[in-house]
Write an enzyme that holds these catalytic residues in place. Structure first.
Site, mmCIF file in Angstrom:
data_model
loop_
_atom_site.group_PDB
_atom_site.id
_atom_site.type_symbol
_atom_site.label_atom_id
_atom_site.label_comp_id
_atom_site.label_asym_id
_atom_site.label_seq_id
_atom_site.Cartn_x
_atom_site.Cartn_y
_atom_site.Cartn_z
ATOM 1 N N SER A 215 40.360 21.694 36.351
ATOM 2 C CA SER A 215 38.975 21.817 35.809
ATOM 3 C C SER A 215 38.090 22.194 37.000
ATOM 4 C CB SER A 215 38.942 20.312 35.552
ATOM 5 O OG SER A 215 38.998 19.531 36.416
ATOM 6 N N THR B 270 35.029 17.368 36.453
ATOM 7 C CA THR B 270 34.301 17.935 37.859
ATOM 8 C C THR B 270 34.668 17.250 39.073
ATOM 9 O OG1 THR B 270 32.303 18.538 36.348
ATOM 10 C CG2 THR B 270 31.931 18.419 38.555
ATOM 11 N N THR C 17 32.986 23.091 39.259
ATOM 12 C CA THR C 17 33.542 22.905 38.068
ATOM 13 C C THR C 17 33.693 24.082 37.469
ATOM 14 O OG1 THR C 17 33.851 21.729 35.948
ATOM 15 C CG2 THR C 17 31.533 22.261 36.745
ATOM 16 N N ARG D 71 27.158 28.824 28.690
ATOM 17 C CA ARG D 71 26.843 27.543 28.404
ATOM 18 C C ARG D 71 27.068 27.048 30.114
ATOM 19 N NH1 ARG D 71 30.030 22.780 30.540
ATOM 20 N NH2 ARG D 71 29.297 20.873 29.577
ATOM 21 N N GLY E 62 31.968 14.202 33.545
ATOM 22 C CA GLY E 62 32.194 13.903 32.088
ATOM 23 C C GLY E 62 31.442 14.857 31.373
ATOM 24 N N GLY F 131 29.117 16.799 29.998
ATOM 25 C CA GLY F 131 27.639 17.108 30.887
ATOM 26 C C GLY F 131 26.727 17.536 29.755
#
Length: 338
Positions: free
Chosen positions: A66, A198, A216, A226, A250, A252
């Site tokens: 991630s 992240t 991230t 995005r 989490g 975002g």
């Protein structure tokens, strides 16, 4: 009056983590990232240096898929990166969003902070800036990321982040067109530990100077272009050497609407201990999105630290790393979600 009472109650209920400087704290069990940041501080590096080195280690190691290259492909199969770094002494911020072709996103974020008067660069222009600053352009795609993308296509592009479009995004791939009528449906729960975690990091040197940062590759199967909360100051992370630092992880798209990192730091400035500040920041989001996926870490200028997380499917306990002079090695800590 109510805020002061709330801070007092939370401070009693959620005691402080041990105070010790210098300090490194980061989200998730990314031990090597913590060790890299701690080593930087021990070698005389600044808090900003420590955050950069810690996040860069995660980028290089592709922490949990991630962070860094080769993970979280978007709708077109491309991996893009978001990152930010903040100097709590000067309040300077450098950030990049939708960064392409450059593996060292946190390094580019620092270059934005130190070599421009801007705060955030995005997309192809951010990549061109990075190349001009001497960062090497490389393909961020790997066999793993292409396999993830191929499986997603075979599964009719599920899950995705479209709504109020046709064909039905819950059953079909695009291209999509807008529907005339807008429907207010309950937000789908997409983010989880497998799709998005992240690295957020806070570092304090022995004098209490604070820095914070994030890195991230975003949400898996995100819509092209995005940008999440990670590169947004006050959302992904925040640092102020007169109060403390915080970093979030989490969902975002939800969390950035509430600036949880900024809120937590301001609560610490008002006297809340870090655990209480973290919990209040999560509670503010929880009031509107009770099942959101997310957590936050906090540290004040004396070296006290804390964390909090929202109890959601797949997240009942949140793990984070701490390095300080008491242990001189990264320690795995955890907090129960509420």
């Amino acid at each position: 009056m109510f805020l002061s009472l709330l801070i007092f109650v939370l401070t009693v209920v959620f005691p402080l983590g041990n105070a010790s400087l210098p300090l490194v704290i980061n989200t998730w069990p990314f031990k090597n990232a913590s060790a890299a940041a701690w080593s930087t501080l021990q070698s005389g590096g600044s808090a900003v240096d420590a955050v950069e080195m810690g996040c860069a280690r995660c980028e290089m190691e592709q922490c949990n898929g991630s962070v860094g290259y080769g993970g979280s492909p978007d709708e077109s199969g491309e991996t893009t990166l978001d990152s930010m770094i903040m100097n709590g002494d000067t309040m300077e911020v450098g950030a990049v969003g939708d960064l392409r072709r450059i593996k060292n996103a946190i390094g580019v974020a620092r270059a934005v902070m130190e070599r421009t008067d801007h705060t955030l660069l995005v997309g192809e222009s951010a990549s061109v800036f990075a190349e001009n600053m001497g960062f090497v352009a490389e393909d961020l795609t790997t066999n793993r990321s292409m396999n993830i993308f191929s499986e997603w296509l075979r599964g009719n592009c599920q899950p995705n982040y479209r709504k109020n479009v046709f064909p039905d995004p819950s059953k079909s791939c695009g291209p999509y067109k807008p529907r005339r009528a807008l429907k207010q449906n309950k937000r789908a729960q997409h983010a989880n530990m497998r799709s998005h975690d992240t690295i957020g990091m806070i570092a304090l040197d022995k004098h209490g100077h604070v820095a914070a940062g994030t890195s991230t590759n975003g949400l898996t199967h995100k819509i092209r272009g995005r940008v999440g909360d990670s590169p947004i100051a006050g959302a992904g992370a925040y640092a102020d050497s007169s109060a403390g630092g915080a970093a979030a992880t989490g969902d975002g798209d939800v969390m950035m609407r509430f600036l949880p990192s900024y809120l937590a730091v301001e609560l610490m400035r008002a006297g809340a201990d870090p655990s209480a500040a973290c919990k209040t920041a999560i509670s503010r989001i929880k009031r509107h999105y009770s099942e959101f996926f997310g957590a936050i870490i906090c540290a004040n200028t004396t070296g006290h630290y804390g964390a909090a997380c929202n109890k959601a499917p797949g997240l009942t306990q949140f793990h984070f790393m701490v390095s300080d002079s008491e242990s001189d090695t990264p320690l795995l800590k955890s907090v129960d979600c509420f």
